[in-house]
Design a protein around this motif. Structure first.
Motif, PDB file in Angstrom:
ATOM      1  N   GLN A  46       6.575   2.941 -14.202  1.00  0.00           N
ATOM      2  CA  GLN A  46       7.612   1.904 -14.293  1.00  0.00           C
ATOM      3  C   GLN A  46       8.979   2.382 -13.835  1.00  0.00           C
ATOM      4  O   GLN A  46       9.970   1.678 -14.036  1.00  0.00           O
ATOM      5  CB  GLN A  46       7.723   1.419 -15.742  1.00  0.00           C
ATOM      6  N   VAL A  47       9.072   3.545 -13.220  1.00  0.00           N
ATOM      7  CA  VAL A  47      10.380   4.050 -12.793  1.00  0.00           C
ATOM      8  C   VAL A  47      11.005   3.073 -11.800  1.00  0.00           C
ATOM      9  O   VAL A  47      10.349   2.573 -10.889  1.00  0.00           O
ATOM     10  CB  VAL A  47      10.234   5.453 -12.169  1.00  0.00           C
ATOM     11  N   LEU A  54       0.825  -1.199   0.000  1.00  0.00           N
ATOM     12  CA  LEU A  54       0.000   0.000   0.000  1.00  0.00           C
ATOM     13  C   LEU A  54       0.865   1.257   0.000  1.00  0.00           C
ATOM     14  O   LEU A  54       0.544   2.251  -0.670  1.00  0.00           O
ATOM     15  CB  LEU A  54      -0.933  -0.003   1.210  1.00  0.00           C
ATOM     16  N   ASN A  55       1.976   1.219   0.742  1.00  0.00           N
ATOM     17  CA  ASN A  55       2.882   2.366   0.754  1.00  0.00           C
ATOM     18  C   ASN A  55       3.522   2.577  -0.609  1.00  0.00           C
ATOM     19  O   ASN A  55       3.665   3.721  -1.071  1.00  0.00           O
ATOM     20  CB  ASN A  55       3.966   2.152   1.810  1.00  0.00           C
ATOM     21  N   SER A  56       3.875   1.477  -1.294  1.00  0.00           N
ATOM     22  CA  SER A  56       4.467   1.622  -2.633  1.00  0.00           C
ATOM     23  C   SER A  56       3.471   2.207  -3.617  1.00  0.00           C
ATOM     24  O   SER A  56       3.840   2.975  -4.516  1.00  0.00           O
ATOM     25  CB  SER A  56       4.963   0.254  -3.128  1.00  0.00           C
ATOM     26  N   LEU A 102      10.033   3.979  -1.784  1.00  0.00           N
ATOM     27  CA  LEU A 102       9.655   2.593  -2.057  1.00  0.00           C
ATOM     28  C   LEU A 102       8.639   2.579  -3.202  1.00  0.00           C
ATOM     29  O   LEU A 102       7.432   2.453  -2.990  1.00  0.00           O
ATOM     30  CB  LEU A 102       9.076   1.927  -0.812  1.00  0.00           C
ATOM     31  N   PHE A 103       9.128   2.713  -4.415  1.00  0.00           N
ATOM     32  CA  PHE A 103       8.252   2.702  -5.576  1.00  0.00           C
ATOM     33  C   PHE A 103       7.723   1.278  -5.803  1.00  0.00           C
ATOM     34  O   PHE A 103       8.286   0.294  -5.319  1.00  0.00           O
ATOM     35  CB  PHE A 103       8.997   3.196  -6.807  1.00  0.00           C
ATOM     36  N   TYR A 104       6.672   1.196  -6.593  1.00  0.00           N
ATOM     37  CA  TYR A 104       6.016  -0.090  -6.834  1.00  0.00           C
ATOM     38  C   TYR A 104       6.994  -1.095  -7.443  1.00  0.00           C
ATOM     39  O   TYR A 104       7.067  -2.244  -7.008  1.00  0.00           O
ATOM     40  CB  TYR A 104       4.820   0.118  -7.762  1.00  0.00           C
ATOM     41  N   THR A 137       4.265   5.739  -5.548  1.00  0.00           N
ATOM     42  CA  THR A 137       4.240   5.762  -7.013  1.00  0.00           C
ATOM     43  C   THR A 137       3.181   6.729  -7.529  1.00  0.00           C
ATOM     44  O   THR A 137       3.424   7.471  -8.485  1.00  0.00           O
ATOM     45  CB  THR A 137       3.969   4.351  -7.553  1.00  0.00           C
ATOM     46  N   ALA A 138       1.998   6.732  -6.911  1.00  0.00           N
ATOM     47  CA  ALA A 138       0.937   7.648  -7.336  1.00  0.00           C
ATOM     48  C   ALA A 138       1.365   9.102  -7.137  1.00  0.00           C
ATOM     49  O   ALA A 138       1.113   9.960  -8.001  1.00  0.00           O
ATOM     50  CB  ALA A 138      -0.344   7.360  -6.563  1.00  0.00           C
TER      51      ALA A 138
END
Length: 316
Positions: A244-245, A85-87, A264-266, A91-92
């Motif tokens: 997608q980064v 959920l944090n990722s 912490l990106f997806y 990302t959003a």
């Protein structure tokens, strides 16, 4: 006087239309032979891995043992995973900040370069250059050093009374640092914007100027509507790329998204679950959820485009 009747044309000598000719033996085989590298590539490097990933998303697989079928457990587990959920949130936030700022900067630079002055080639190459190297590991390392504590940026900010303690180590500024890195790589959308600006008829600007329209009015009433398909094209591409980064976020924050999970990106969390925790089944499920999310966002963009994207010959 005796008249000679006209001789009917020799039908046997008339050329046969191409669509009525029979195909030569082996035409289909030759075509498939020429297509075979692409067919093998799409099957072995795209469709095969995608189908394998889809199967693994319904299994418990650790890269070493045999996959065990668990059904939808991996998908259901995500919604109770706080790091997942944090990722999503990180990302959003990045997509919402990076995409509009990057496109606005690229369009502004394109408008400035869309003139007849000398040195255009140099400036275009200078602005396009960072997009070629910006995604590399070395650039991400340099970017992290530049924005770290007591570095160049930190010293400049402290000189004007702003003490952040270094953006790389501050959870409140770490994502903004990556946003600036994305904006620095504005070369690709800038070139596309330049191509779109070249297609705008100059007589429209001249007529608007005669009517007393200022630069901003001409830009808002002529430039933006005329290049709206180009804006939409860049918007879709940049949104997909932003989701997608990976490289810059992984280099700056590591597998845990330091500091404090702010980077912490997806894709970083997906990589860590697959190759750090060896939960390849869970990582595969995350990948398909990402595909579904990007597809929904893209569909939403296409839906909203009906109201603001105007194509040539459109009756709206």
């Amino acid at each position: 006087m005796t008249r000679t009747a006209a001789r009917p044309p020799d039908l046997a000598a008339a050329p046969v239309p191409a669509r009525e000719r029979g195909r030569l033996p082996g035409d289909g085989v030759a075509g498939y032979l020429f297509l075979s590298p692409w067919i093998l590539g799409i099957v072995a490097l795209t469709l095969g891995p995608m189908l394998t990933s889809l199967y693994l998303s319904f299994t418990d697989y650790d890269l070493f043992g045999t996959p065990e079928w668990v059904g939808l457990d991996n998908y259901g587990r995500m919604f109770s995973d706080s790091r997942w959920l944090n990722s999503l949130q990180v990302t959003a936030l990045y997509v919402v900040l990076a995409v509009p700022v990057k496109l606005a900067a690229a369009l502004a630079v394109a408008v400035l370069l869309d003139n007849r002055r000398g040195g255009q080639g140099f400036y275009r190459a200078a602005f396009y250059g960072p997009s070629l190297i910006g995604g590399s590991v070395s650039i991400a390392i340099v970017w992290k050093v530049v924005f770290s504590d007591d570095s160049v940026v930190d010293r400049l900010l402290r000189a004007v009374g702003i003490d952040t303690g270094g953006w790389a180590g501050n959870p409140d500024f770490s994502v903004l640092m990556l946003v600036l890195l994305a904006v620095w790589q504005l070369g690709a959308p800038m070139v596309i914007f330049l191509a779109g600006l070249k297609q705008v008829p100059r007589d429209l600007y001249e007529a608007a100027e005669v009517d007393g329209a200022g630069p901003w009015r001409r830009f808002r009433s002529i430039t933006l509507p005329m290049i709206s398909p180009v804006v939409f094209f860049n918007l879709v591409l940049e949104v997909i790329n932003a989701f997608q980064v990976f490289t810059s976020a992984y280099v700056v924050g590591g597998p845990n998204g330091q500091p404090a999970g702010s980077t912490l990106f997806y894709t970083v969390y997906l990589f860590d679950r697959g190759f750090g925790d060896y939960r390849m089944g869970y990582a595969s499920a995350m990948a398909w959820m990402l595909l579904l999310g990007v597809g929904l966002v893209t569909a939403f963009l296409f839906r909203t485009a009906r109201g603001w994207v105007h194509y040539s010959g459109d009756a709206r």
